[in-house]
Design a protein around this motif. Structure first.
Motif, PDB file in Angstrom:
ATOM      1  N   CYS A  30      14.591  -6.863  60.849  1.00  0.00           N
ATOM      2  CA  CYS A  30      13.373  -7.089  61.631  1.00  0.00           C
ATOM      3  C   CYS A  30      13.337  -8.484  62.230  1.00  0.00           C
ATOM      4  CB  CYS A  30      12.137  -6.866  60.757  1.00  0.00           C
ATOM      5  SG  CYS A  30      11.848  -5.139  60.311  1.00  0.00           S
ATOM      6  N   TYR A  36       8.893  -8.948  68.309  1.00  0.00           N
ATOM      7  CA  TYR A  36       7.999  -7.810  68.089  1.00  0.00           C
ATOM      8  C   TYR A  36       8.220  -7.186  66.713  1.00  0.00           C
ATOM      9  CZ  TYR A  36       6.596  -7.999  72.983  1.00  0.00           C
ATOM     10  OH  TYR A  36       6.087  -8.400  74.189  1.00  0.00           O
ATOM     11  N   THR A  37       9.480  -6.986  66.358  1.00  0.00           N
ATOM     12  CA  THR A  37       9.767  -6.388  65.051  1.00  0.00           C
ATOM     13  C   THR A  37       9.398  -7.354  63.913  1.00  0.00           C
ATOM     14  OG1 THR A  37      12.059  -7.174  65.213  1.00  0.00           O
ATOM     15  CG2 THR A  37      11.614  -4.909  65.885  1.00  0.00           C
ATOM     16  N   ALA A  40       5.541  -7.327  63.635  1.00  0.00           N
ATOM     17  CA  ALA A  40       5.121  -6.018  63.120  1.00  0.00           C
ATOM     18  C   ALA A  40       5.460  -5.878  61.637  1.00  0.00           C
ATOM     19  CB  ALA A  40       5.787  -4.903  63.925  1.00  0.00           C
ATOM     20  N   VAL A  74      -4.006  -7.412  61.640  1.00  0.00           N
ATOM     21  CA  VAL A  74      -3.457  -6.618  62.747  1.00  0.00           C
ATOM     22  C   VAL A  74      -3.949  -7.153  64.088  1.00  0.00           C
ATOM     23  CG1 VAL A  74      -3.471  -4.338  63.833  1.00  0.00           C
ATOM     24  CG2 VAL A  74      -3.136  -4.539  61.351  1.00  0.00           C
ATOM     25  N   CYS A  77      -2.225 -10.541  64.845  1.00  0.00           N
ATOM     26  CA  CYS A  77      -0.809 -10.319  65.178  1.00  0.00           C
ATOM     27  C   CYS A  77      -0.669  -9.732  66.584  1.00  0.00           C
ATOM     28  CB  CYS A  77      -0.161  -9.395  64.147  1.00  0.00           C
ATOM     29  SG  CYS A  77       0.161 -10.199  62.560  1.00  0.00           S
ATOM     30  N   ALA A  78      -1.578  -8.837  66.937  1.00  0.00           N
ATOM     31  CA  ALA A  78      -1.564  -8.286  68.295  1.00  0.00           C
ATOM     32  C   ALA A  78      -1.837  -9.382  69.318  1.00  0.00           C
ATOM     33  CB  ALA A  78      -2.601  -7.171  68.417  1.00  0.00           C
TER      34      ALA A  78
END
Length: 217
Positions: A30, A36-37, A40, A74, A77-78
């Motif tokens: 990741c 992105y990984t 996430a 979340v 992080c977005a």
């Protein structure tokens, strides 16, 4: 056929080892594959950590909720991935804390449960959020920093496990984790700190990172 205590212990050690190897491989993949990984990955595992801490608090009769911390993690992080200004993250944190306090006030939630919910926001949500910030960096900064953190943390756990088995006599938190001892915790901190210092000298010719980073990791 029932297993002997020694067989159960060996099976538990093998399971932990296999799980650890798989997690390290997933973590490495990741981190290397991209921002992105990375983000996430930390968002997902941060949510899992929040739920696990809530379950641990439930054992202590503290009915805290992990969902404010999960939702906040979340959302931030977005925001990181969308390159939104940092002010939005601070606003989201303030709004979520205020929402928890207002909910507790109107529904007369016991203060222990409120503190438990806020503690999940402070830890581990903020910890994984810091990882996500690092995961959002460029590859040449992201890989060395996260590698140091992962390596030192794993050695800390290994040190705590074996020192606790060999020398552990005083229980740390028997209601939450009956097998953890004070000796194991202190041993883990010592091993983790020493591993950080060792990594500093190993990686110094390759990447210039301050010694304080290794010690904190």
């Amino acid at each position: 056929k029932e297993l002997s205590p020694l067989q159960i212990q060996k099976s538990s050690t093998l399971t932990r080892t296999i799980t650890g190897v798989i997690l390290v491989l997933v973590f490495g993949a990741c981190v290397v594959l991209g921002r992105y990984t990375s983000v996430a990955f930390f968002a997902a595992f941060g949510c899992i950590a929040c739920v696990e801490l809530a379950n641990a608090l439930h054992v202590m009769k503290i009915r805290s909720s992990p969902w404010p911390a999960c939702i906040l993690l979340v959302l931030i992080c977005a925001a990181l991935l969308l390159k939104l200004p940092s002010a939005w993250s601070i606003i989201a944190l303030a709004v979520m804390v205020l929402a928890v306090l207002m909910y507790a006030l109107f529904f007369e939630v016991e203060y222990e449960n409120v503190l438990g919910t806020l503690s999940i926001i402070l830890y581990p949500m903020l910890s994984f959020l810091l990882f996500a910030y690092v995961g959002e960096m460029e590859l040449n900064h992201r890989v060395p920093i996260l590698s140091v953190v992962a390596f030192a943390a794993n050695l800390c756990d290994i040190g705590a496990y074996f020192i606790g088995r060999w020398f552990g006599k005083h229980k740390l938190a028997p209601e939450i984790s009956p097998k953890k001892t004070i000796e194991g915790s202190v041993g883990g901190m010592i091993v983790g700190t020493l591993s950080g210092i060792l990594l500093y000298f190993i990686l110094k010719p390759i990447v210039e990172l301050p010694l304080a980073l290794y010690l904190v990791s």
